[in-house]
Design a protein around this motif. Structure first.
Motif, PDB file in Angstrom:
ATOM      1  N   SER A  42      -1.635  -3.555  -0.174  1.00  0.00           N
ATOM      2  CA  SER A  42      -1.664  -4.555  -1.248  1.00  0.00           C
ATOM      3  C   SER A  42      -2.236  -3.919  -2.501  1.00  0.00           C
ATOM      4  O   SER A  42      -3.123  -3.060  -2.418  1.00  0.00           O
ATOM      5  N   SER A  44      -3.159  -5.295  -6.678  1.00  0.00           N
ATOM      6  CA  SER A  44      -3.092  -6.329  -7.718  1.00  0.00           C
ATOM      7  C   SER A  44      -3.290  -5.701  -9.081  1.00  0.00           C
ATOM      8  O   SER A  44      -4.060  -4.752  -9.229  1.00  0.00           O
ATOM      9  N   LYS A  49      -0.582 -10.019  -7.576  1.00  0.00           N
ATOM     10  CA  LYS A  49      -0.293  -9.142  -6.442  1.00  0.00           C
ATOM     11  C   LYS A  49       1.097  -8.526  -6.556  1.00  0.00           C
ATOM     12  O   LYS A  49       2.101  -9.155  -6.234  1.00  0.00           O
ATOM     13  N   ASN A  52       2.132  -6.899  -1.663  1.00  0.00           N
ATOM     14  CA  ASN A  52       1.402  -7.888  -0.878  1.00  0.00           C
ATOM     15  C   ASN A  52       1.614  -7.659   0.620  1.00  0.00           C
ATOM     16  O   ASN A  52       2.653  -8.018   1.168  1.00  0.00           O
ATOM     17  N   ASN A  53       0.640  -7.036   1.266  1.00  0.00           N
ATOM     18  CA  ASN A  53       0.729  -6.746   2.713  1.00  0.00           C
ATOM     19  C   ASN A  53       2.042  -6.093   3.105  1.00  0.00           C
ATOM     20  O   ASN A  53       2.710  -6.521   4.041  1.00  0.00           O
ATOM     21  N   ASP A  88      -5.224  -1.436  -3.278  1.00  0.00           N
ATOM     22  CA  ASP A  88      -6.526  -2.056  -3.020  1.00  0.00           C
ATOM     23  C   ASP A  88      -6.857  -1.979  -1.532  1.00  0.00           C
ATOM     24  O   ASP A  88      -7.995  -1.759  -1.150  1.00  0.00           O
ATOM     25  N   GLN A 251       8.590 -10.116  -4.139  1.00  0.00           N
ATOM     26  CA  GLN A 251       7.194 -10.451  -4.402  1.00  0.00           C
ATOM     27  C   GLN A 251       6.235  -9.539  -3.636  1.00  0.00           C
ATOM     28  O   GLN A 251       5.260  -9.989  -3.040  1.00  0.00           O
ATOM     29  N   GLY A 252       6.561  -8.276  -3.636  1.00  0.00           N
ATOM     30  CA  GLY A 252       5.654  -7.291  -3.062  1.00  0.00           C
ATOM     31  C   GLY A 252       5.642  -7.197  -1.552  1.00  0.00           C
ATOM     32  O   GLY A 252       4.827  -6.459  -0.983  1.00  0.00           O
ATOM     33  N   SER A 253       6.533  -7.933  -0.870  1.00  0.00           N
ATOM     34  CA  SER A 253       6.591  -7.868   0.592  1.00  0.00           C
ATOM     35  C   SER A 253       8.032  -7.683   1.035  1.00  0.00           C
ATOM     36  O   SER A 253       8.965  -7.878   0.256  1.00  0.00           O
TER      37      SER A 253
END
Ligand code: ADP
Ligand code: MG
Length: 276
Positions: A42, A44, A49, A52-53, A88, A251-253
């Motif tokens: 992850s 930000s 974010k 995200n994971n 992070d 969205q980052g996943s």
């Protein structure tokens, strides 16, 4: 069977480009067949974010396509792999044993991860041959020191790369005079001179003609197997023409992963990305 033996079987000695099969860096362990592990990553930016994971695993020799709408986090993901951005949380490993989060950008490049940015960055005033020579890894690179002393062998290596990227007839032309597509191939050739085991390519066919796209598809497909390649691309026809396994980022996943048909028929993917 260990991946190197697998590569050698796939690319037997007699093959023309055999010596372009990368030397596996002595400290890279890909015995489990996986070259890249990203786990629970992850990051930000100002509370947003961008990743995200994220979990992503890429096999040794795999050609992976990453698609996803603008802002999905594709470039940020490449920034994390290449050490430009520190996440992070999470883990990022190159093979079993190289902890990418503990390496600097140059260390990651030396360990065998090459990155091609969207815009070609060739030496415009130098000819094509010299561009490849300038890009060749020095004795700190993956190639043994001995190799760099053999100028004949070095020349052969440049010639084979010229042939591989389709610029044999342009060797003496200044890079600045090449078409946009040819510059992209030259830059891929320059990356190959550094012998990466994992090649990250961001939107390789943007601005290319249809014919150039087809040649790029052939080139990337021919490189896979010997090395692993991650291609981020928006052009769906292109992705379809090269894709084996496709990862959709949103969205980052990871939203979906599978064959091109599988992801195109995935309802979530249709909603967020393909707009069907
Ligand atoms: P993609 O390559 O999939 O289009 P990016 O990885 O470039 O997406 O961006 C993901 C999100 O993170 C976007 O919303 C972008 O604005 C944001 N972002 C990326 N890098 C930074 C940065 N250095 N500072 C602030 N926001 C950033
Ligand atoms: Mg991007």
């Amino acid at each position: 069977m260990d991946p190197l033996t697998k590569f050698r079987e796939f690319w037997p000695r007699e093959r023309v480009f055999d010596f372009l099969v990368p030397e596996i860096p002595p400290d890279l362990d890909i015995n489990h067949g996986v070259i890249l592990y990203l786990e629970d990553i992850s990051v930000s930016f100002d509370g947003f974010k961008a990743i995200n994971n994220l979990n992503l695993y890429v096999d040794a020799g795999e050609l992976r396509c990453i698609i996803g709408p603008n802002g999905a986090g594709k470039t940020t993901m490449m920034d994390i792999i290449t050490g430009k951005t520190q996440p992070d949380t999470g883990m990022a490993w190159f093979g079993q044993n190289i902890n990418l989060l503990k390496c600097t950008e140059p260390e990651i490049a030396r360990a065998g991860i090459g990155r091609k940015f969207q815009k070609p960055t060739v030496f415009e005033a130098h000819n094509v041959f010299d561009n490849l020579e300038l890009a060749m890894a020095g004795d700190k690179g993956i190639m043994p020191t001995l190799f760099s002393k053999l100028s004949g062998e070095k020349r052969d290596r440049i010639k084979s790369t010229l042939e591989l990227v389709g610029l044999k007839d342009e060797a003496k032309l200044v890079a600045g005079s090449l078409s946009h597509g040819q510059k992209q191939w030259l830059e891929i050739g320059m990356l190959l001179m550094q012998n990466p085991m994992l090649l990250l390519v961001d939107e390789p066919v943007a601005g290319m003609t249809r014919q150039e796209m087809e040649r790029t598809a052939e080139l990337l497909t021919s490189l896979a197997g010997q090395r692993s390649i991650i291609v981020v691309e928006h052009d769906m026809d292109f992705v379809r023409s090269i894709a084996r396994k496709v990862t959709v980022l949103h969205q980052g996943s990871i939203l979906a992963e599978g064959s091109m048909d599988e992801v195109q028929n995935n309802d979530k993917v249709k909603q967020v990305y393909l707009g069907v």
